[in-house]
Design an enzyme around this catalytic site. Structure first.
Site, short mmCIF file in Angstrom:
data_model
loop_
_atom_site.label_atom_id
_atom_site.label_comp_id
_atom_site.label_asym_id
_atom_site.label_seq_id
_atom_site.Cartn_x
_atom_site.Cartn_y
_atom_site.Cartn_z
N ALA A 1 -5.21 12.68 -8.82
CA ALA A 1 -4.22 11.94 -9.62
C ALA A 1 -3.17 11.37 -8.68
CB ALA A 1 -3.60 12.85 -10.68
N GLY A 2 -3.64 10.69 -7.65
CA GLY A 2 -2.74 10.08 -6.67
C GLY A 2 -2.42 8.64 -7.03
N LYS B 1 0.44 16.20 -12.60
CA LYS B 1 0.19 14.78 -12.27
C LYS B 1 -0.96 14.20 -13.11
CE LYS B 1 0.48 13.53 -7.80
NZ LYS B 1 0.33 13.84 -6.34
N LYS C 1 3.33 1.38 -3.97
CA LYS C 1 2.70 0.63 -5.07
C LYS C 1 3.46 0.75 -6.39
CE LYS C 1 -1.98 0.42 -3.28
NZ LYS C 1 -3.42 0.63 -3.55
N THR D 1 0.84 -1.20 0.00
CA THR D 1 0.00 0.00 0.00
C THR D 1 0.87 1.25 0.00
OG1 THR D 1 -1.93 1.04 1.00
CG2 THR D 1 -0.45 -0.07 2.53
P1 ATR Z 1 -1.56 8.74 -2.65
O1 ATR Z 1 -0.52 8.15 -3.50
O2 ATR Z 1 -1.62 8.26 -1.27
O3 ATR Z 1 -2.90 8.78 -3.30
P2 ATR Z 1 -0.83 11.31 -3.37
O4 ATR Z 1 -0.10 10.75 -4.53
O5 ATR Z 1 -0.20 12.38 -2.58
O6 ATR Z 1 -1.14 10.21 -2.37
O7 ATR Z 1 -2.27 11.75 -3.89
C1 ATR Z 1 -3.18 12.41 -3.13
C2 ATR Z 1 -4.21 13.05 -4.06
O8 ATR Z 1 -5.03 13.92 -3.29
C3 ATR Z 1 -3.58 13.91 -5.14
O9 ATR Z 1 -4.42 13.92 -6.26
C4 ATR Z 1 -3.55 15.28 -4.46
O10 ATR Z 1 -3.48 16.37 -5.32
P3 ATR Z 1 -2.05 16.97 -5.73
O11 ATR Z 1 -1.51 16.06 -6.79
O12 ATR Z 1 -2.33 18.34 -6.22
O13 ATR Z 1 -1.21 16.96 -4.48
C5 ATR Z 1 -4.89 15.25 -3.79
N1 ATR Z 1 -4.99 16.22 -2.71
C6 ATR Z 1 -4.48 16.11 -1.46
N2 ATR Z 1 -4.81 17.19 -0.72
C7 ATR Z 1 -5.55 18.01 -1.54
C8 ATR Z 1 -6.20 19.26 -1.35
N3 ATR Z 1 -6.17 19.92 -0.19
N4 ATR Z 1 -6.87 19.79 -2.40
C9 ATR Z 1 -6.93 19.12 -3.59
N5 ATR Z 1 -6.34 17.93 -3.82
C10 ATR Z 1 -5.66 17.39 -2.80
#
Ligand code: ATR
Length: 277
Positions: free
Chosen positions: A136-137, A163, A66, A62
């Protein structure tokens, strides 16, 4: 003893041991145990060695490993290759294979007939559906891959546009739009961001015009399942839209991982659904 693991960082909140140990007991695999382990990037190599030497039978991967695990593997299944995201490891024919069961788990969750108010789901019911994917995480590529395989039309938006653009390189058919905007008509809206994990946090995309009859069948799907109802889902429910959280996807991806390791495909009943409440 057959040992199974979920690896990640953080890992304290993982529900994987709960569901897998439940199935281990249910299917009488008395010599098996599933544990969670918090690891650092430098530990990935050792985990793979432990699988090679049969010290560990199966692993769930996780956040945030990944993608990072991929260079250590001998082979990827189709979904893992397409999404560049691996959540399950298993040794077959002396090769360490990386699988992605998130995609299939997601599809199962969305293909539940009761969700759509019918007794059965047409095989191609997602074909041509307009799906708006937010975020896009790490998990987003699994969602897009699943939707794409079913012929859905996908629009993607992420706060950090770059991203989203990276995902378009993997999936050229998707359309990327500016953060804060949204397509006019969506059949399904999916939150794949981490916004909502903390209570009352909210995505600033306006769907207030979805409060009429023509949108009562629009599904708002949040991959978050703890809390059970994010603000994204609460607002959708109050508008009269359909809603769903990430619990069924979680259970279904776990089901497919368990199947890879044990050849048993567990049924997901009320018992399993309640286990996570
Ligand atoms: P993971 O791999 O755990 O999913 P991540 O790659 O950091 O973690 O992805 C988190 C997602 O939530 C991303 O799409 C992130 O947007 P950014 O790419 O701009 O960081 C999004 N995200 C997290 N906090 C956010 C916020 N306050 N507003 C909008 N999008 C957010």
């Amino acid at each position: 003893m057959k040992k199974y693991l979920v690896i990640g960082n953080p890992i304290e909140h993982s529900f994987s041991p709960l569901i897998h140990n439940h199935w281990i007991k249910k299917y009488h695999l008395i010599d098996s145990i599933y544990e969670k382990k918090k690891i650092e990037k430098k530990d990935l190599k050792n985990i793979i060695e432990d699988i090679r030497e049969d010290k560990i039978v199966g692993v769930n991967v996780t956040v945030p490993f990944k993608k990072l695990i991929i260079p250590f593997l001998d082979k990827l299944d189709f979904a893992a290759k397409e999404t560049q995201s691996v959540n399950t490891l298993f040794k077959t024919n002396n090769k360490i294979v990386g699988y992605n069961t998130d995609s299939r788990g997601f599809l199962d969750s969305i293909q539940q007939p009761h969700l759509w108010g019918s007794n059965s789901i047409a095989p191609n019911f997602l074909k041509g559906k307009h799906v708006f994917v937010i975020g896009a995480g790490g998990v987003t590529s699994s969602i897009i891959s699943a939707l794409k395989s079913e012929g859905a039309k996908i629009v993607l938006s992420n706060r950090t546009r770059e991203k989203a653009n990276q995902l378009k390189k993997l999936f050229p058919d998707i359309e990327v739009i500016d953060w804060g905007k949204r397509p006019p008509n969506c059949n399904i809206v999916i939150n794949t961001t981490s916004v909502g994990l903390t209570k009352d946090e909210e995505i600033k995309i306006d769907f207030s015009d979805y409060d009429n009859d023509s949108h009562k069948n629009t599904l708002f799907y949040d991959l978050i399942y703890n809390p059970k109802e994010t603000m994204f889902l609460k607002k959708a429910r109050l508008r009269g839209n359909k809603t769903m959280n990430g619990k069924m996807m979680f259970l279904n991806q776990a089901k497919y991982a368990f199947n890879i390791w044990t050849k048993i495909l567990p049924k997901i009943n009320d018992e399993e659904i309640k286990l996570l409440d």
